[in-house]
Design an enzyme around this catalytic site. Structure first.
Site, PDB file in Angstrom:
ATOM      1  N   ARG A  54       0.858  -1.187   0.000  1.00 44.37           N
ATOM      2  CA  ARG A  54       0.000   0.000   0.000  1.00 44.37           C
ATOM      3  C   ARG A  54       0.891   1.232   0.000  1.00 44.37           C
ATOM      4  O   ARG A  54       2.097   1.141   0.157  1.00 44.37           O
ATOM      5  CB  ARG A  54      -0.888   0.021   1.243  1.00 44.37           C
ATOM      6  N   ILE A  55       0.263   2.367  -0.135  1.00 43.74           N
ATOM      7  CA  ILE A  55       0.989   3.629   0.021  1.00 43.74           C
ATOM      8  C   ILE A  55       1.063   3.904   1.513  1.00 43.74           C
ATOM      9  O   ILE A  55       0.049   3.888   2.208  1.00 43.74           O
ATOM     10  CB  ILE A  55       0.269   4.766  -0.727  1.00 43.74           C
TER      11      ILE A  55
END
Length: 199
Positions: free
Chosen positions: A76-77
């Site tokens: 994920r970011i």
């Protein structure tokens, strides 16, 4: 499309209770050879998984020996992505959306160059006199620093109540400058300007 790119490294070693407090890029204690080895290891890992999207591969570094060990991959970011955005000029969120839409990235590895130094300081609603426990309450006053090379990623405002049920993170204060020394000075000024008054 079979292409895997790396956006450099961040140092996230300043933590409390396994929560990151300060992140910076480039990592100040990292030799160029270790930096290259870390980035190459992350690339190999992502290729092996046929990973698609933005993600972060985390390693533990032994600063005495220079050896490093895989810790985890965050698919994920991450919260500290603005640090990387500042030093690379890449909008990671925009790139992730392009990937999700099946579009090619607008850059290649040879287009990427790290420039300057970025530092992120997380601002928490915590009580230092109570062992940094969460400090819920209503924000009565808020003054956020700004200007060139200063970014504040926040979702709070005056009148908002900091809940007890969630992480007490209020903001990510991020600065960029040409050198680490100047980035540290800019962060000190920004932190000195940041004001939160609450009950």
């Amino acid at each position: 499309r079979g292409e895997v790119l790396q956006l450099g490294e961040r140092d996230c070693s300043v933590q409390r209770r396994y929560q990151k407090l300060i992140e910076e890029s480039p990592a100040p204690q990292l030799e160029d050879s270790a930096r290259a080895a870390l980035c190459e290891a992350a690339l190999r890992f992502a290729r092996r998984l046929a990973y698609r999207g933005a993600g972060t591969v985390e390693f533990l570094l032994d600063v005495d020996t220079g050896s490093f060990h895989f810790l985890e991959m965050n698919a994920r970011i991450q919260v500290e992505h603005p640090v990387t955005e500042f030093v690379t000029g890449v909008d990671i969120v925009k790139a992730q959306i392009r990937i999700a839409q099946g579009e090619p990235l607008a850059f290649r590895q040879e287009d990427l160059r790290q420039r300057g130094h970025a530092i992120e300081c997380r601002v928490y609603a915590e009580d230092p006199d109570a062992g940094f426990l969460p400090s819920p309450g209503t924000i009565l006053g808020l003054r956020v620093p700004g200007g060139p090379g200063v970014r504040d990623d926040s979702g709070v405002c005056e009148g908002w109540t900091v809940p007890i049920d969630y992480d007490p993170l209020l903001s990510k204060l991020v600065v960029w400058a040409e050198s680490r020394d100047e980035a540290v000075r800019r962060m000190r000024r920004a932190v000195a300007e940041y004001r939160v008054v609450g009950v």
